[in-house]
Design a protein around this motif. Sequence first.
Motif, PDB file in Angstrom:
ATOM      1  N   ASP A   1       4.083  -1.934  18.605  1.00  0.00           N
ATOM      2  CA  ASP A   1       3.684  -0.598  18.165  1.00  0.00           C
ATOM      3  C   ASP A   1       4.319  -0.252  16.820  1.00  0.00           C
ATOM      4  O   ASP A   1       3.688   0.394  15.977  1.00  0.00           O
ATOM      5  CB  ASP A   1       4.073   0.446  19.213  1.00  0.00           C
ATOM      6  CG  ASP A   1       3.285   0.309  20.506  1.00  0.00           C
ATOM      7  OD1 ASP A   1       2.154  -0.222  20.460  1.00  0.00           O
ATOM      8  OD2 ASP A   1       3.796   0.714  21.563  1.00  0.00           O
ATOM      9  N   ALA A   2       5.563  -0.692  16.621  1.00  0.00           N
ATOM     10  CA  ALA A   2       6.234  -0.449  15.340  1.00  0.00           C
ATOM     11  C   ALA A   2       5.525  -1.183  14.208  1.00  0.00           C
ATOM     12  O   ALA A   2       5.357  -0.642  13.106  1.00  0.00           O
ATOM     13  CB  ALA A   2       7.694  -0.887  15.420  1.00  0.00           C
ATOM     14  N   VAL A   3       5.099  -2.420  14.461  1.00  0.00           N
ATOM     15  CA  VAL A   3       4.383  -3.176  13.428  1.00  0.00           C
ATOM     16  C   VAL A   3       3.021  -2.548  13.164  1.00  0.00           C
ATOM     17  O   VAL A   3       2.558  -2.496  12.022  1.00  0.00           O
ATOM     18  CB  VAL A   3       4.262  -4.660  13.835  1.00  0.00           C
ATOM     19  CG1 VAL A   3       3.500  -5.435  12.773  1.00  0.00           C
ATOM     20  CG2 VAL A   3       5.640  -5.279  14.051  1.00  0.00           C
ATOM     21  N   GLN A   4       2.380  -2.032  14.199  1.00  0.00           N
ATOM     22  CA  GLN A   4       1.102  -1.338  14.004  1.00  0.00           C
ATOM     23  C   GLN A   4       1.285  -0.089  13.161  1.00  0.00           C
ATOM     24  O   GLN A   4       0.464   0.207  12.281  1.00  0.00           O
ATOM     25  CB  GLN A   4       0.488  -0.973  15.347  1.00  0.00           C
ATOM     26  CG  GLN A   4      -0.920  -0.400  15.255  1.00  0.00           C
ATOM     27  CD  GLN A   4      -1.902  -1.382  14.661  1.00  0.00           C
ATOM     28  OE1 GLN A   4      -1.995  -2.521  15.115  1.00  0.00           O
ATOM     29  NE2 GLN A   4      -2.620  -0.978  13.628  1.00  0.00           N
TER      30      GLN A   4
ATOM     31  N   VAL B   1       7.441  -0.060  -8.234  1.00  0.00           N
ATOM     32  CA  VAL B   1       6.976   0.804  -7.148  1.00  0.00           C
ATOM     33  C   VAL B   1       7.325   0.135  -5.829  1.00  0.00           C
ATOM     34  O   VAL B   1       6.862  -0.979  -5.538  1.00  0.00           O
ATOM     35  CB  VAL B   1       5.456   1.050  -7.228  1.00  0.00           C
ATOM     36  CG1 VAL B   1       4.995   1.896  -6.036  1.00  0.00           C
ATOM     37  CG2 VAL B   1       5.095   1.722  -8.546  1.00  0.00           C
ATOM     38  N   ALA B   2       8.159   0.799  -5.035  1.00  0.00           N
ATOM     39  CA  ALA B   2       8.569   0.254  -3.747  1.00  0.00           C
ATOM     40  C   ALA B   2       8.711   1.374  -2.733  1.00  0.00           C
ATOM     41  O   ALA B   2       9.093   2.490  -3.076  1.00  0.00           O
ATOM     42  CB  ALA B   2       9.880  -0.508  -3.882  1.00  0.00           C
ATOM     43  N   VAL B   3       8.376   1.066  -1.498  1.00  0.00           N
ATOM     44  CA  VAL B   3       8.499   2.002  -0.382  1.00  0.00           C
ATOM     45  C   VAL B   3       9.206   1.253   0.729  1.00  0.00           C
ATOM     46  O   VAL B   3       8.993   0.053   0.903  1.00  0.00           O
ATOM     47  CB  VAL B   3       7.111   2.479   0.107  1.00  0.00           C
ATOM     48  CG1 VAL B   3       7.247   3.440   1.285  1.00  0.00           C
ATOM     49  CG2 VAL B   3       6.332   3.107  -1.033  1.00  0.00           C
TER      50      VAL B   3
ATOM     51  N   ASP C   1      -0.518   0.772   9.618  1.00  0.00           N
ATOM     52  CA  ASP C   1      -1.239   2.035   9.417  1.00  0.00           C
ATOM     53  C   ASP C   1      -0.706   2.774   8.190  1.00  0.00           C
ATOM     54  O   ASP C   1      -1.482   3.311   7.393  1.00  0.00           O
ATOM     55  CB  ASP C   1      -1.099   2.928  10.651  1.00  0.00           C
ATOM     56  CG  ASP C   1      -1.841   2.384  11.863  1.00  0.00           C
ATOM     57  OD1 ASP C   1      -2.723   1.531  11.686  1.00  0.00           O
ATOM     58  OD2 ASP C   1      -1.528   2.823  12.994  1.00  0.00           O
ATOM     59  N   ARG C   2       0.633   2.777   8.035  1.00  0.00           N
ATOM     60  CA  ARG C   2       1.214   3.504   6.899  1.00  0.00           C
ATOM     61  C   ARG C   2       0.876   2.813   5.584  1.00  0.00           C
ATOM     62  O   ARG C   2       0.553   3.478   4.590  1.00  0.00           O
ATOM     63  CB  ARG C   2       2.731   3.603   7.051  1.00  0.00           C
ATOM     64  CG  ARG C   2       3.366   4.359   5.891  1.00  0.00           C
ATOM     65  CD  ARG C   2       4.844   4.505   6.009  1.00  0.00           C
ATOM     66  NE  ARG C   2       5.396   5.083   4.792  1.00  0.00           N
ATOM     67  CZ  ARG C   2       6.686   5.136   4.522  1.00  0.00           C
ATOM     68  NH1 ARG C   2       7.586   4.682   5.376  1.00  0.00           N
ATOM     69  NH2 ARG C   2       7.100   5.658   3.372  1.00  0.00           N
ATOM     70  N   VAL C   3       0.951   1.494   5.576  1.00  0.00           N
ATOM     71  CA  VAL C   3       0.642   0.773   4.335  1.00  0.00           C
ATOM     72  C   VAL C   3      -0.782   1.065   3.888  1.00  0.00           C
ATOM     73  O   VAL C   3      -1.027   1.397   2.713  1.00  0.00           O
ATOM     74  CB  VAL C   3       0.843  -0.743   4.528  1.00  0.00           C
ATOM     75  CG1 VAL C   3       0.285  -1.513   3.337  1.00  0.00           C
ATOM     76  CG2 VAL C   3       2.312  -1.069   4.714  1.00  0.00           C
ATOM     77  N   ILE C   4      -1.730   0.959   4.791  1.00  0.00           N
ATOM     78  CA  ILE C   4      -3.134   1.181   4.430  1.00  0.00           C
ATOM     79  C   ILE C   4      -3.346   2.621   3.981  1.00  0.00           C
ATOM     80  O   ILE C   4      -4.044   2.883   2.992  1.00  0.00           O
ATOM     81  CB  ILE C   4      -4.053   0.837   5.620  1.00  0.00           C
ATOM     82  CG1 ILE C   4      -3.901  -0.644   6.004  1.00  0.00           C
ATOM     83  CG2 ILE C   4      -5.500   1.152   5.277  1.00  0.00           C
ATOM     84  CD1 ILE C   4      -4.208  -1.618   4.908  1.00  0.00           C
ATOM     85  N   ALA C   5      -2.739   3.560   4.687  1.00  0.00           N
ATOM     86  CA  ALA C   5      -2.947   4.975   4.368  1.00  0.00           C
ATOM     87  C   ALA C   5      -2.301   5.368   3.049  1.00  0.00           C
ATOM     88  O   ALA C   5      -2.887   6.120   2.256  1.00  0.00           O
ATOM     89  CB  ALA C   5      -2.408   5.850   5.496  1.00  0.00           C
TER      90      ALA C   5
ATOM     91  N   VAL D   1      -3.897  -4.543   1.362  1.00  0.00           N
ATOM     92  CA  VAL D   1      -2.782  -5.472   1.207  1.00  0.00           C
ATOM     93  C   VAL D   1      -3.250  -6.742   0.499  1.00  0.00           C
ATOM     94  O   VAL D   1      -4.233  -7.356   0.892  1.00  0.00           O
ATOM     95  CB  VAL D   1      -2.184  -5.823   2.587  1.00  0.00           C
ATOM     96  CG1 VAL D   1      -1.105  -6.902   2.457  1.00  0.00           C
ATOM     97  CG2 VAL D   1      -1.613  -4.574   3.249  1.00  0.00           C
ATOM     98  N   ARG D   2      -2.533  -7.118  -0.545  1.00  0.00           N
ATOM     99  CA  ARG D   2      -2.812  -8.373  -1.244  1.00  0.00           C
ATOM    100  C   ARG D   2      -2.017  -9.530  -0.636  1.00  0.00           C
ATOM    101  O   ARG D   2      -2.503 -10.651  -0.567  1.00  0.00           O
ATOM    102  CB  ARG D   2      -2.421  -8.216  -2.730  1.00  0.00           C
ATOM    103  CG  ARG D   2      -2.697  -9.436  -3.605  1.00  0.00           C
ATOM    104  CD  ARG D   2      -4.159  -9.549  -3.997  1.00  0.00           C
ATOM    105  NE  ARG D   2      -4.648  -8.333  -4.585  1.00  0.00           N
ATOM    106  CZ  ARG D   2      -4.501  -7.952  -5.853  1.00  0.00           C
ATOM    107  NH1 ARG D   2      -3.843  -8.744  -6.701  1.00  0.00           N
ATOM    108  NH2 ARG D   2      -5.006  -6.818  -6.289  1.00  0.00           N
TER     109      ARG D   2
END
Length: 289
Positions: free
Chosen positions: A73-76, A61-63, A80-84, A89-90
């Motif tokens: 802002d890009a890192v934010q 599984v990869a995105v 946001d996308r990872v959490i949503a 995050v491990r």
Amino acid sequence: MSTPQESFGGGVAVITGAGAGIGAGLARYAALELGMRVMLADIDAQAIVRLRAELESAGAVAVEMVCDVRDPDAVQRLADRVIADMGAVRLLVNNAGVEQFGYLWDTSVCDWNRLVAININGVFHGIRSFLPRLMGNPAPSWVWNLSSVGGVVPWPLQAPYIMSKHAILALTECLHQEVEMAGHGDHVRVQAVLPGAVVSNIFDAAHGVDVGDVVAAEAQRTAMLAVKAAAMDPQQAAKVLFEQAISGVFYLLTQPDSVGAAMDERAETLRSRRAPTLPRGSRYSRAET
């Protein structure tokens, strides 16, 4: 002591600079060997699309997400996308980095600022966007910041890169203390990664200089490309790092013998307060002039 599979398996890994080199090696090992769900972040869209397809074809599984770590802002948005979309995050790996060859006084202001923005600011942006979320989650998590063997040794004609890796080592040491001080050290493990020579395109893609001693800059690139020819496989490096991570050590070394020897030499240099000497084998060393 648990195994890497027990500690990391099934968790989410976020890796910046995942398109090539040790970043790609970490992504492959995390996804294929540990069964982690991996967010591949890189400024090179084609590289991470290819890697995602490769991992998915193997059942992982990869995105992927294009992310310029110079942009807070890009890192934010990445966080946001990872959490949503993926959940807690491990493992956060702040890995994105670039090289620079040439005498320091020949280096352009643009190239200096570019390297600092990626190698140092990019790690800072990753910490600001992800760490509060990790600290707010009682489940175990890891933060790996990529320094280098260059974080403990000086090296001529690569001063901007070496400086940045010294900076990341110091940042990570301080971050470890601050996470402990804030009361989160029991579940957020901050570790510094010091790779030695690992197969990568970082030397090929490095900027040189347009003015001054261009020949010296390109000679240094050639020397580093020769090192690359005998460098460690990125997935093997990843295996070593994951195995060390669960042992609880703070400094994770891809080649414990050679990187460890460099750390010992650095400690002796500081203890003796002697000036750094030119690397053995350098065409600029006094022994060969």
